[in-house]
Scaffold this motif. Structure first.
Motif, PDB file in Angstrom:
ATOM      1  N   HIS A 150      34.707  37.956  50.764  1.00 57.47           N
ATOM      2  CA  HIS A 150      33.921  39.167  50.523  1.00 57.47           C
ATOM      3  C   HIS A 150      33.918  39.549  49.038  1.00 57.47           C
ATOM      4  N   LYS A 154      37.591  39.238  44.368  1.00 55.93           N
ATOM      5  CA  LYS A 154      38.110  38.696  43.101  1.00 55.93           C
ATOM      6  C   LYS A 154      39.634  38.754  42.990  1.00 55.93           C
ATOM      7  N   VAL A 179      42.267  37.392  39.793  1.00 60.18           N
ATOM      8  CA  VAL A 179      43.338  38.141  39.144  1.00 60.18           C
ATOM      9  C   VAL A 179      44.685  37.455  39.395  1.00 60.18           C
ATOM     10  N   LYS A 201      44.976  34.515  37.078  1.00 67.44           N
ATOM     11  CA  LYS A 201      45.291  34.873  35.687  1.00 67.44           C
ATOM     12  C   LYS A 201      46.717  35.379  35.565  1.00 67.44           C
ATOM     13  N   ALA A 220      42.954  37.993  29.350  1.00 67.14           N
ATOM     14  CA  ALA A 220      41.651  38.534  29.723  1.00 67.14           C
ATOM     15  C   ALA A 220      40.639  38.129  28.665  1.00 67.14           C
ATOM     16  N   PRO A 252      34.950  42.030  26.984  1.00 62.93           N
ATOM     17  CA  PRO A 252      34.039  41.677  28.073  1.00 62.93           C
ATOM     18  C   PRO A 252      32.928  42.715  28.190  1.00 62.93           C
ATOM     19  N   SER A 253      31.763  42.258  28.572  1.00 61.21           N
ATOM     20  CA  SER A 253      30.679  43.214  28.791  1.00 61.21           C
ATOM     21  C   SER A 253      29.979  42.862  30.087  1.00 61.21           C
ATOM     22  N   ASN A 274      31.093  39.419  36.597  1.00 57.88           N
ATOM     23  CA  ASN A 274      31.258  39.645  35.166  1.00 57.88           C
ATOM     24  C   ASN A 274      32.194  38.621  34.540  1.00 57.88           C
ATOM     25  N   PRO A 299      42.881  38.006  50.676  1.00 60.72           N
ATOM     26  CA  PRO A 299      43.184  38.882  51.807  1.00 60.72           C
ATOM     27  C   PRO A 299      42.529  38.453  53.104  1.00 60.72           C
ATOM     28  N   GLU A 316      34.709  46.400  50.400  1.00 57.85           N
ATOM     29  CA  GLU A 316      34.990  46.590  48.980  1.00 57.85           C
ATOM     30  C   GLU A 316      36.191  47.484  48.732  1.00 57.85           C
ATOM     31  N   PRO A 357      39.747  45.981  51.114  1.00 58.73           N
ATOM     32  CA  PRO A 357      39.524  44.528  51.240  1.00 58.73           C
ATOM     33  C   PRO A 357      40.590  43.806  52.054  1.00 58.73           C
ATOM     34  N   VAL A 372      34.122  50.519  43.484  1.00 60.85           N
ATOM     35  CA  VAL A 372      33.994  49.078  43.662  1.00 60.85           C
ATOM     36  C   VAL A 372      35.402  48.488  43.784  1.00 60.85           C
ATOM     37  N   THR A 373      35.491  47.305  44.331  1.00 61.41           N
ATOM     38  CA  THR A 373      36.796  46.692  44.564  1.00 61.41           C
ATOM     39  C   THR A 373      37.639  46.592  43.303  1.00 61.41           C
ATOM     40  N   GLU A 374      36.948  46.327  42.193  1.00 61.43           N
ATOM     41  CA  GLU A 374      37.651  45.962  40.976  1.00 61.43           C
ATOM     42  C   GLU A 374      38.412  47.123  40.345  1.00 61.43           C
ATOM     43  N   PRO A 392      43.775  44.815  31.414  1.00 66.20           N
ATOM     44  CA  PRO A 392      42.691  43.930  30.963  1.00 66.20           C
ATOM     45  C   PRO A 392      42.165  43.007  32.064  1.00 66.20           C
ATOM     46  N   TRP A 393      43.055  42.528  32.921  1.00 60.74           N
ATOM     47  CA  TRP A 393      42.605  41.604  33.960  1.00 60.74           C
ATOM     48  C   TRP A 393      41.673  42.269  34.961  1.00 60.74           C
ATOM     49  N   LEU A 394      41.835  43.545  35.158  1.00 60.42           N
ATOM     50  CA  LEU A 394      40.937  44.242  36.075  1.00 60.42           C
ATOM     51  C   LEU A 394      39.737  44.796  35.326  1.00 60.42           C
ATOM     52  N   GLU A 429      38.184  43.605  32.871  1.00 61.86           N
ATOM     53  CA  GLU A 429      37.160  42.610  32.551  1.00 61.86           C
ATOM     54  C   GLU A 429      36.274  42.296  33.756  1.00 61.86           C
ATOM     55  N   LEU A 430      36.769  42.574  34.948  1.00 63.61           N
ATOM     56  CA  LEU A 430      35.975  42.250  36.131  1.00 63.61           C
ATOM     57  C   LEU A 430      34.791  43.195  36.296  1.00 63.61           C
ATOM     58  N   MET A 431      34.974  44.416  35.859  1.00 67.28           N
ATOM     59  CA  MET A 431      33.885  45.404  35.837  1.00 67.28           C
ATOM     60  C   MET A 431      34.044  46.137  34.517  1.00 67.28           C
ATOM     61  N   PRO A 432      33.551  45.538  33.444  1.00 72.68           N
ATOM     62  CA  PRO A 432      33.898  46.037  32.111  1.00 72.68           C
ATOM     63  C   PRO A 432      33.147  47.291  31.681  1.00 72.68           C
TER      64      PRO A 432
END
Lengths: 311, 270, 826
Positions: free
Chosen positions: B18, B21, B25, B28, B35, B39-40, B48, B161, C7, C10, C700-702, C714-716, C718-721
């Motif tokens: 689902h 992500k 994580v 990493k 990271a 990031p954008s 992303n 999960p 989401e 999860p 959102v999940t991130e 940073p690890w999270l 970057e997933l939704m920056p």
């Protein structure tokens, strides 16, 4: 809106110096290739000064090797290409054109060294007494009974060396590189035109009186023929790329390919060479050779960077 | 050569993913990958991460497969990584044998041997490998080689999960996947298919259950070894050598006949 | 419905997927196509904020098509109960119920009551305080008509109330096509019978509305009619959004409750003495009749030996509420200078509160502010990093608040337990010491308490009596593995579980608690978690193939499925073999099954209700819902709700439609709480042309909530920056916007910028004959941290539900323009 088609493949993003590498290696190999072929099979024609091509090869190979190493992310480990420390054995991978290429380079260096010694002897330079045997061997290999065999082998390795980077990119997954088997051909043709052009330049500048005129003109003749072949090959290559042709013909790359390589780097020098009186013989020789070199450089830029930047 | 003791792999069932992500994580975190700098938003759905590279060894793809009238709406997720192919393109082109097969039958990059020539990047048909910014060597999923050695499962599989990422013996996983494929096809996933069976590069140790054809997920339907095009390259090389040699020799020799004529012209002209 | 299960939950969603693979059908009804929709069998779109219209129509469908579970409805719900003649429905009064006072915007619920039989005088003397107080309030039994035909029966009232909630109306109001609605209706009804059950999973999509409580009630009513309550695979499941939010509620982080859902005494009400208070809160005919036992036990736990019958067990020391102290009221008072200081622990109101810019204004009025969080969150940095400070409209030097920041720990740095969505307590272990000066909230609170006690120890002031007599001994059980020692988990759990005051031995469960001061218990519903000194059942880790009764501990009394008596017929036999769960074992004369029976263990199905009885005695052997006054589901709520006995569709305070089609006279909920007098808190009303688009906010999940735990990682991050606004391609082309372009979003409350994320997952819906565009925005961003952005909550208004003061963040309106905010957030 978006698809992952393009991300399933990655550009290796080889650094820019690979262009110099290809360019210099091409000249070294092209000059050597033509020299050995002519020395071996040129018949009884005047071959004055041809051996000087060996100087070019010998001068450029160390530069080539250095650039090759500079290209690596882990430069100090370049020796790993030849020696597998983990397993304690010689490193050779026949499946990998890169691995094989490294050995081809090694062998080619031997040939180039022999050629270099031969050239020195012919020109009477740096004749050390302690190395007399080496010089003699070099002369024997060039003029002795097995000369043709030795020189042919040299030609094979020179050719292989000129083209292994072509085979290398063909053995990959970037469609623009793998869609046709012609990149080695491009490299070979371009190696000859650029290599011979450098030989011509060398001979022009070292020509005392007119002793070398004959050789220069004969070499120029080679350039003219191979230029025609080279143009034809580029067209075949682009056509054969099919859907991937835009990797080398889009935007700037197209302009560089058609204008820089085919136009300024091949057609213009060819025309100049056919009408030498227009700019004067000597100047034409020099100018057209330089143009060929520039064209050869751009060709490598387009074929390498075009596809890589597409991804 | 390392003796292969067991064949370990992962079965990634996209019908259970689902897109949370957590695998990215966990990967990493365990592998201490940095990271991405600055990031954008990519603008591409919820992805992303963008792609697999030296710092991203897992990448969840988000595929919005929605018709304009919204009648057919699907949002597909695929947790992508190195597939640890039986016929590994990266390994085959490596000039230093830095890419090796481990005792777990996985494909592993020996960082002490890697020279960073980048050739393996082009050898992979899936675009998995890239140079790590910190290590300066080729990087990709190791299938958590260090965890495997300690008898644990890879971090991503442990973090997942929904058990979309199943780790185990490849043979068992294949059996599981076949059963799952049958079930899915009977349960309304008509196009459900295994990706990575023997027909793909001799079998992928990390293989997938897809809901649709591989192209939907940006996976090549018929990936090949890079050497497939190598032979052509060599043939064309041989041809080129002869061609260029012949042309050179002929041009060189043909000059003889016209030599004097031209010399005359030159003299009179000058 | 109303949840984005995949989401935001999860991990728990694995069970949904397992059910799906076992053949369950998953329907997702939501304004947005989310990752949950992607994993579901079917997705059905609807306009945000119209859930009651949708569910009301399902209720109507069930009634009209005779699809309700008759035997269940007659026996286990109040459908047969007769309501007073004075009661008038929204159908009679054009959108309001009887008893409405327009000036107070409140209902008097007297007319909603049942018609009752005459009360029966109980016999004998009351055994204890609980019984005595219960008898005082005992009323007669409600009148019933088991044929459900009486015109004032709950069933008939409901039938009338929902008669105009038709599929066509759903199409008009919700924008859901008739076909899609009927597909849902047919699926749900076909799956609800003795053989099968249906469950509804909800979260903030149902709760965060000015009629949030009623939305949830509508789900409960539907499930009651379908016979899906108290049965395996049934129920309505509140999905909790944090690992331990259930635990936080159970142990009362709410302003108006004490642990275990007991009430906080109020100054204004007649709560002067313990008995007055209990008399007010007493519920005579349900399990709640034990209320005094639990309250007295709390007082004993808190004040120990100082709590005696003579001093009302120190009832006086309990703080009394002075009015409404809910979140928004509290910030209103801070803004008005009534509240001078604030400790914000584990919350980030500067960006997390609705109309967040108002929250920042209120924080700026405080004298002092303590912020305790793992990272330097926006609530601590508002005075120098907030957008209004950055753009110069507020000067940092004008903010007089003295801000103290205390670094906190994260979950792996403390031991204890989480209570999850399933009310399941599970212990967790400490993995590492916190870095530097970081300390857990527990450590901090305990140390603060110790120091305050020290400070007050010589005071004889009456107000300090409580401090001086508070039991406060949680000295650490030293764990040599760590440098930083946490207060003793064991001592805390033991206090929560309860113990015999005389012997100090833990009680086995809440059944042992007394109202005479002989037992102490910190939270009665958790009682039984530590039945023996050395057995913490929350640490149990034994699995099996069904209910995992030996895995953790579920309150109350380790019951996994509440009201599970309803899984059996009135006669005690299972409804079906397939859905067999709890049943009456006639041989052993006890209830048995796969779970802990949620019923008196040996109360036979044929036990009659005792006339004049109190507590459970007032309920018969076939009344499963033992916490409710009559032991049945309250389809109709005669009391307990501020906004009506039956859920009714109203529009949100910001709505794109011109009126409530069902009740044109009553577009908005008449009792919705609108904080009109706050600055910058205008609601848009109906069909406001300045704000044409519906906006819904979500997670959102991130990221987690205001991002306080995720935007700094940073690890999270970057997933939704970056903050984004999800818009449909249709709206994007109208606005000339492409993905990644900046857009400015504006409401009457604020203006922010975000990047556009153009996606077909968003879809315009046809409502009231026009296309209504919905845009969506995650709430996680703020101005501090690694991933920063505008504050989405600057957009929403502070409006609330009258029952629980939950805000409305899921459905309001806005305008969207291309381009960045001038001088926008960087």
């Amino acid at each position: 809106m978006y698809n992952y088609e393009l991300t399933q493949l990655k550009s290796p993003d080889f650094p820019f110096i690979i262009i110099f590498d290809l360019f210099i290696g091409g000249i070294a190999a092209g000059a050597f290739l033509v020299a050995v072929l002519l020395l071996a099979f040129g018949g009884k024609i005047n071959k004055a000064g041809l051996h000087r091509a060996y100087y070019i090869t010998m001068a450029l190979l160390p530069v080539y090797g250095l650039l090759l190493i500079l290209k690596l992310e882990q430069k100090e480990r370049f020796v790993n290409v030849m020696w597998q420390a983990r397993e304690g054995s010689l490193m050779i991978n026949f499946q990998s054109p890169m691995s094989l290429g490294a050995w081809v380079l090694n062998v080619f260096i031997v040939f180039a060294a022999v050629g270099f010694l031969y050239a020195l002897r012919k020109d009477g330079m740096l004749q050390f007494a302690w190395a007399e045997k080496l010089y003699k061997s070099a002369v024997w290999l060039h003029e002795g009974p097995a000369a043709k065999v030795f020189l042919s082998l040299g030609a094979v390795f020179a050719g292989w060396f000129a083209m292994y980077l072509g085979v290398l990119v063909t053995t990959s997954h970037l469609p623009a590189w793998t869609a046709t088997p012609f990149i080695p051909t491009l490299w070979a043709f371009s190696a000859v035109v650029t290599g011979v052009s450098v030989v011509i330049l060398l001979l022009v500048f070292t020509n005392r009186g007119s002793k070398l005129d004959d050789s220069i003109h004969r070499l120029d003749n080679i350039v003219k023929s191979v230029i025609v072949a080279n143009i034809a090959m580029i067209i075949v290559f682009v056509l054969a790329l099919g859907q991937w042709s835009e990797t080398v013909t889009r935007g700037m790359y197209g302009a560089l390919l058609w204008g820089g390589v085919v136009g300024a780097g091949l057609i213009v020098p060819l025309l100049l060479k056919m009408k030498p009186k227009l700019l004067g013989q000597k100047f034409t020789l020099i100018f057209s050779s330089v143009l060929v070199l520039v064209g050869g450089f751009i060709l490598r830029y387009v074929v390498m960077m075009g596809p890589m930047s597409y991804w | 050569m390392t003796q292969i003791e067991s064949k370990k792999g992962m079965f990634i069932d996209t019908t259970l993913c689902h897109g949370c992500k957590a695998c990215e994580v966990a990967c990493k975190s365990w592998n201490e990958l940095p990271a991405n700098s600055a990031p954008s938003l990519t603008g591409n759905s919820y992805d992303n991460t963008g792609k697999l590279d030296g710092e991203n060894w897992r990448h969840v793809k988000f595929i919005e497969d929605i018709s304009d009238d919204r009648k057919d709406s699907r949002w597909l997720f695929l947790s992508d990584s190195c597939k640890h192919c039986q016929l590994a393109g990266c390994m085959s082109v490596c000039p230093t044998n830095a890419i090796i097969r481990t005792e777990f039958d996985t494909v592993y990059i020996d960082h002490d041997t890697c020279i960073g020539c980048k050739y393996c990047i082009t050898g992979c048909p899936f675009g998995v490998i890239e140079i790590g910014h910190l290590s300066g060597t080729a990087e990709k999923c190791t299938l958590c080689y260090d965890r495997l050695q300690a008898g644990q499962q890879p971090a991503c599989a442990q973090a997942c999960p929904t058990d979309s990422i199943e780790f185990g013996e490849v043979e068992d996983l294949v059996t599981m996947a076949k059963k799952r494929e049958q079930y899915l096809q009977s349960a309304g996933y008509g196009k459900a298919q295994i990706y990575g069976d023997k027909n793909i590069l001799g079998g992928l140790n990390v293989f997938y259950m897809l809901e649709d054809k591989p192209e939907k997920y940006g996976l090549p339907s018929d990936p090949q070894m890079p050497q497939k095009t190598m032979v052509g390259g060599y043939w064309s090389s041989v041809f080129s050598l002869f061609a260029v040699g012949l042309v050179s020799l002929l041009s060189f020799r043909s000059y003889r006949e016209r030599k004097f004529k031209e010399e005359e012209e030159t003299t009179t002209g000058a | 419905m109303g949840s984005n299960f995949a989401e935001n939950h999860p991990v728990a969603f694995r069970f949904v997927l397992r059910a799906r693979d076992n053949g369950a059908r998953i329907l997702h009804v939501d304004p947005r196509f989310t990752r949950t929709s992607a994993m579901s069998s079917d997705y059905v779109p609807m306009r945000s904020g119209t859930d009651i219209a949708f569910i009301g129509a399902l209720i109507n469908y069930v009634i009209q098509n005779d699809k309700f579970f008759k035997e269940y409805v007659v026996n286990y719900t109040n459908a047969p109960f007769i309501v007073k003649e004075e009661y008038q429905d929204t159908e009679d009064l054009e959108g309001i119920f009887s008893g409405f006072d327009p000036d107070k915007k409140a209902y008097d619920n007297a007319s909603w009551a049942y018609e009752r039989e005459d009360p029966v005088e109980p016999e004998g003397e009351p055994a204890n305080l609980s019984e005595r107080l219960a008898r005082e309030k005992l009323a007669g039994r409600p009148k019933r008509d088991e044929t459900l035909q009486h015109p004032r029966s709950v069933f008939q009232l409901m039938k009338k109330h929902y008669s105009r909630y038709t599929p066509e109306m759903v199409e008009e109001i919700c924008g859901t096509s008739k076909e899609e609605f009927l597909m849902v209706a047919e699926t749900v009804t076909a799956n609800s019978n003795p053989e099968r059950t249906t469950t509804f999973c909800y979260a903030m999509g149902w709760t965060q509305h000015t009629y949030g409580v009623q939305t949830i009630r509508s789900g409960a009513i539907l499930q009651g009619l379908l016979g899906n309550m108290g049965r395996p695979g049934g129920g309505i499941l509140a999905l909790r959004g944090h690992a331990n939010v259930q635990g936080a509620t159970d142990l009362s982080t709410l302003w108006n409750s004490l642990p275990g859902y007991l009430d906080m005494p109020a100054k204004g009400a007649a709560h002067d003495t313990l008995e007055d208070f209990l008399r007010d809160k007493m519920r005579p005919t349900s399990f709640w009749q034990n209320y005094p036992k639990y309250l007295v036990s709390i007082l004993k736990a808190w004040y120990g030996d100082a709590a005696t019958p003579a001093n009302d067990f120190a009832y006086e020391a309990l703080p009394k509420t002075l009015g409404n102290h809910s979140h928004y009221k509290m910030f209103e008072e801070a803004y008005n200078g009534i509240i001078k200081g604030m400790m914000v622990i584990g919350q980030n109101p500067a960006v997390g509160g609705q109309n967040a810019s108002f929250h920042r204004k209120a924080l700026g009025k405080l004298d002092w502010l303590v912020v305790k969080d793992p990272f330097l969150i926006e609530t601590a940095t508002f005075w120098y990093e907030a957008p209004e400070v950055k753009n110069g409209s507020v000067k940092a030097e004008d903010i007089g608040t003295e801000v103290f920041y205390l670094p906190s720990t994260v979950f792996a740095e403390t031991e204890g337990s989480f209570t999850n969505t399933s009310r399941l307590l599970q212990t967790k272990e400490k993995a590492a010491d916190p870095p530097g000066d970081c300390r857990s909230d527990l450590w901090f609170t305990y140390e603060l308490g110790k120091r305050l006690k020290e400070l007050y120890k010589d005071s004889n002031a009456k107000r300090d009596w409580g401090f001086n007599h508070l039991t406060w001994d949680y000295e650490p059980d030293v764990n040599p593995r760590f440098k930083i020692q946490e207060p003793s988990e064991h001592k805390i759990v033991k206090e929560i579980n309860g113990y015999d005051v005389a012997t100090g031995a833990p009680v086995a469960g809440f059944g042992d608690l007394q109202d005479d001061g002989s037992t102490a218990c910190g939270c009665w519903i958790y009682s039984g978690v530590l039945p023996e000194e050395s057995l913490n059942r929350a640490a149990n880790r034994e699995g099996d193939d069904y209910q995992y009764l030996n895995w953790g501990f579920a309150w109350p009394a380790n019951r996994r499925n509440l009201y599970n008596r309803a899984s059996a017929r009135p006669d005690g036999k299972p409804w079906s073999e397939r859905k067999k769960y709890i049943w009456w074992d006639a041989g052993k004369e006890e209830w048995t099954g796969y779970d802990v029976p949620d019923f008196a263990a040996t109360k036979a199905p044929d036990t009659p209700a005792v006339p004049g009885g109190v507590g459970l005695a007032a309920q018969s052997g076939k009344d499963p819902f033992l916490m409710n006054p009559d032991g049945v589901i309250q389809l109709f709520a005669p009391a307990g709700l501020a906004d009506g006995p039956l859920p009714t569709h109203y529009e949100p305070p910001d709505t794109p439609v011109s009126k409530n089609i069902l009740y044109p006279e009553q577009t908005f909920s008449p009792t919705a709480v609108i904080f009109e007098h706050l600055p910058n808190n205008k609601v848009h009303g109906a069909n406001n042309s300045k704000y044409p688009f519906v906006i819904t906010t979500y997670r959102v999940t991130e990221h987690h909530l205001s991002g306080a735990m995720t935007r700094w990682l940073p690890w999270l991050a970057e997933l939704m920056p970056e903050l984004f606004l999800e818009i449909s391609p249709e709206l994007a082309s109208e606005l000339g916007v492409h993905s990644k372009d900046f857009v400015t979003v504006e409401t009457g409350r604020g203006k922010i910028e975000a990047r556009a994320l153009v996606t077909k997952r968003m879809r315009p819906l046809k409502v009231e004959g026009k296309m209504v565009h919905t845009v969506g925005m995650p709430i996680h961003w703020g101005y501090s941290g690694v991933a920063t952005g505008s504050v989405p909550n600057d957009l929403s208004a502070i409006v609330a539900d009258p029952n629980v003061y939950i805000h409305s963040s899921k459905a309001f309106t806005c305008n969207v323009k291309k381009g960045r905010l001038p001088g926008g957030v960087v």
